[in-house]
Motif scaffolding. Structure first.
Motif, mmCIF file in Angstrom:
data_model
loop_
_atom_site.group_PDB
_atom_site.id
_atom_site.type_symbol
_atom_site.label_atom_id
_atom_site.label_comp_id
_atom_site.label_asym_id
_atom_site.label_seq_id
_atom_site.Cartn_x
_atom_site.Cartn_y
_atom_site.Cartn_z
ATOM 1 N N ARG A 199 0.901 -1.135 -0.072
ATOM 2 C CA ARG A 199 -0.106 -0.036 0.016
ATOM 3 C C ARG A 199 0.867 1.605 -0.082
ATOM 4 O O ARG A 199 0.331 2.249 -0.139
ATOM 5 C CB ARG A 199 -0.965 -0.026 1.152
ATOM 6 N N GLY A 200 2.299 1.074 0.148
ATOM 7 C CA GLY A 200 3.054 2.196 0.101
ATOM 8 C C GLY A 200 3.013 3.326 1.143
ATOM 9 O O GLY A 200 3.212 4.470 0.991
ATOM 10 N N LEU A 201 2.607 2.723 2.350
ATOM 11 C CA LEU A 201 2.771 3.808 3.481
ATOM 12 C C LEU A 201 3.890 4.228 3.858
ATOM 13 O O LEU A 201 4.134 5.245 4.530
ATOM 14 C CB LEU A 201 1.612 3.164 4.474
ATOM 15 N N THR A 202 4.850 3.266 3.773
ATOM 16 C CA THR A 202 6.144 3.645 4.247
ATOM 17 C C THR A 202 7.277 2.933 3.238
ATOM 18 O O THR A 202 7.093 1.987 2.644
ATOM 19 C CB THR A 202 6.595 2.909 5.481
ATOM 20 N N GLN A 203 8.245 3.569 2.980
ATOM 21 C CA GLN A 203 9.667 3.083 2.251
ATOM 22 C C GLN A 203 9.402 2.653 0.852
ATOM 23 O O GLN A 203 10.308 2.932 -0.054
ATOM 24 C CB GLN A 203 10.340 1.820 2.812
ATOM 25 N N VAL A 204 8.205 2.467 0.252
ATOM 26 C CA VAL A 204 8.036 2.342 -1.319
ATOM 27 C C VAL A 204 6.605 3.231 -1.790
ATOM 28 O O VAL A 204 5.954 3.474 -0.826
ATOM 29 C CB VAL A 204 7.896 0.953 -1.762
ATOM 30 N N GLU A 205 6.763 3.407 -2.799
ATOM 31 C CA GLU A 205 5.565 4.058 -3.597
ATOM 32 C C GLU A 205 4.250 2.996 -3.377
ATOM 33 O O GLU A 205 4.296 1.796 -3.683
ATOM 34 C CB GLU A 205 5.737 4.324 -4.968
ATOM 35 N N PRO A 206 2.992 3.946 -3.588
ATOM 36 C CA PRO A 206 1.811 2.800 -3.402
ATOM 37 C C PRO A 206 1.835 1.970 -4.633
ATOM 38 O O PRO A 206 2.113 2.561 -5.737
ATOM 39 C CB PRO A 206 0.849 4.171 -3.256
ATOM 40 N N GLY A 207 1.382 0.703 -4.557
ATOM 41 C CA GLY A 207 1.359 -0.111 -5.500
ATOM 42 C C GLY A 207 2.536 -0.977 -6.082
ATOM 43 O O GLY A 207 2.430 -1.724 -6.909
ATOM 44 N N THR A 208 3.512 -0.569 -5.047
ATOM 45 C CA THR A 208 4.756 -1.470 -5.507
ATOM 46 C C THR A 208 4.655 -2.757 -5.434
ATOM 47 O O THR A 208 4.251 -3.345 -4.553
ATOM 48 C CB THR A 208 6.051 -0.836 -4.581
ATOM 49 N N VAL A 209 4.956 -3.516 -6.306
ATOM 50 C CA VAL A 209 5.169 -5.028 -6.140
ATOM 51 C C VAL A 209 6.373 -5.345 -5.448
ATOM 52 O O VAL A 209 7.565 -5.140 -5.768
ATOM 53 C CB VAL A 209 4.912 -5.647 -7.682
ATOM 54 N N THR A 210 6.214 -5.937 -4.314
ATOM 55 C CA THR A 210 7.540 -6.116 -3.426
ATOM 56 C C THR A 210 8.042 -7.731 -3.398
ATOM 57 O O THR A 210 9.310 -7.994 -3.167
ATOM 58 C CB THR A 210 7.150 -5.625 -1.861
ATOM 59 N N CYS A 211 7.213 -8.546 -3.438
ATOM 60 C CA CYS A 211 7.456 -9.934 -3.319
ATOM 61 C C CYS A 211 6.473 -11.001 -3.796
ATOM 62 O O CYS A 211 5.455 -10.661 -3.940
ATOM 63 C CB CYS A 211 8.094 -10.106 -1.837
ATOM 64 N N LEU A 212 6.995 -12.304 -3.536
ATOM 65 C CA LEU A 212 6.127 -13.149 -4.323
ATOM 66 C C LEU A 212 6.067 -14.566 -3.352
ATOM 67 O O LEU A 212 7.194 -14.791 -2.842
ATOM 68 C CB LEU A 212 6.669 -13.700 -5.564
ATOM 69 N N GLY A 213 5.103 -14.972 -2.953
ATOM 70 C CA GLY A 213 5.126 -16.259 -2.457
ATOM 71 C C GLY A 213 4.770 -17.549 -3.342
ATOM 72 O O GLY A 213 3.696 -17.301 -4.048
ATOM 73 N N ILE A 214 5.335 -18.651 -3.242
ATOM 74 C CA ILE A 214 5.040 -19.776 -4.022
ATOM 75 C C ILE A 214 5.069 -20.939 -3.237
ATOM 76 O O ILE A 214 6.224 -21.232 -2.485
ATOM 77 C CB ILE A 214 5.999 -19.976 -5.189
ATOM 78 N N GLY A 215 3.969 -21.629 -3.162
ATOM 79 C CA GLY A 215 3.922 -22.970 -2.500
ATOM 80 C C GLY A 215 3.264 -22.698 -0.988
ATOM 81 O O GLY A 215 2.760 -21.629 -0.622
ATOM 82 N N PRO A 216 3.261 -23.522 -0.231
ATOM 83 C CA PRO A 216 3.832 -24.777 -0.308
ATOM 84 C C PRO A 216 3.285 -25.842 -1.330
ATOM 85 O O PRO A 216 2.491 -25.782 -1.805
ATOM 86 C CB PRO A 216 3.448 -25.653 1.211
ATOM 87 N N GLY A 217 4.453 -26.572 -1.997
ATOM 88 C CA GLY A 217 4.315 -27.416 -3.152
ATOM 89 C C GLY A 217 5.482 -28.323 -3.086
ATOM 90 O O GLY A 217 6.381 -28.283 -2.170
ATOM 91 N N PRO A 218 5.379 -29.266 -3.859
ATOM 92 C CA PRO A 218 6.795 -30.413 -4.054
ATOM 93 C C PRO A 218 7.820 -29.543 -4.143
ATOM 94 O O PRO A 218 8.060 -28.783 -5.173
ATOM 95 C CB PRO A 218 6.114 -31.097 -5.101
ATOM 96 N N ASP A 219 8.970 -29.870 -3.818
ATOM 97 C CA ASP A 219 10.329 -29.203 -3.788
ATOM 98 C C ASP A 219 10.648 -29.215 -5.563
ATOM 99 O O ASP A 219 11.039 -28.322 -5.896
ATOM 100 C CB ASP A 219 11.505 -30.042 -3.316
ATOM 101 N N GLY A 220 10.455 -30.134 -5.995
ATOM 102 C CA GLY A 220 10.865 -30.324 -7.547
ATOM 103 C C GLY A 220 10.163 -29.446 -8.279
ATOM 104 O O GLY A 220 10.693 -28.524 -9.356
#
Lengths: 114, 114
Positions: free
Chosen positions: A81-102
């Motif tokens: 939401r960009g309340l601190t440190q980055v501009e509003p709407g900034t895409v910061t990170c991505l979560g993938i899983g849990p899922g099989p390691d391979g």
């Protein structure tokens, strides 16, 4: 089973900000995984392994997101939401899983640890 | 509604390690909160606010954990398996909430941001 969190290292985020964004990605992806109990429950029982990796660009983060979705993996892109440190709407990170390691390594295996 | 994650700053953890531990605390406390849907759902709708704070000792972290539990707040203490960076069994961080801001501030209001 593991969960991977990919964080943009090209943004000027402090470690507390990174931790909050990573937690957001982790929780959102984990909620998606709850619809696949066979993965989610095994992951929890094994100790909910998490690996935090980095990318240097928004473009790569978005591409990883698309690839994870196409592979049928739980995937959640975090937009701040960009309340601190980055501009509003900034895409910061991505979560993938849990899922099989391979299956996860096929998408994030070439990334470095944060 | 907010969730607070308290991280020990007296351990030598890198930012990726901190992010993984914080995500663990966030997810574990959030799962407890799912049993209080009135809090959990509101928190999610409001954007799942998270604040990452720090403490310099395990003793204080454990005391905060006990106080949060006594207050009836979701609270999860994270003990690391110690595969990297810290000794096995090290208590690294604490997730409190989601819960009402005032109730959480009564416990963590004097802590500083990580």
């Amino acid at each position: 089973m593991k969960q991977v969190i990919v964080v943009r290292s090209d943004l000027k985020m402090g470690k507390g900000k990174i931790a909050a964004q990573a937690a957001h990605a982790s929780l959102s992806a984990a909620e998606m995984a709850q619809r696949k109990p066979a993965w989610y429950e095994v992951w929890k029982e094994e100790g909910q392994a998490k690996v935090v990796l980095r990318t240097q660009s928004e473009a790569e983060l978005r591409e990883l997101f698309q690839r994870a979705k196409r592979a049928g993996l739980p995937a959640a892109l975090v937009e701040d939401r960009g309340l601190t440190q980055v501009e509003p709407g900034t895409v910061t990170c991505l979560g993938i899983g849990p899922g099989p390691d391979g299956e996860i390594d096929a998408i994030t295996g070439n990334l470095r640890l944060l």
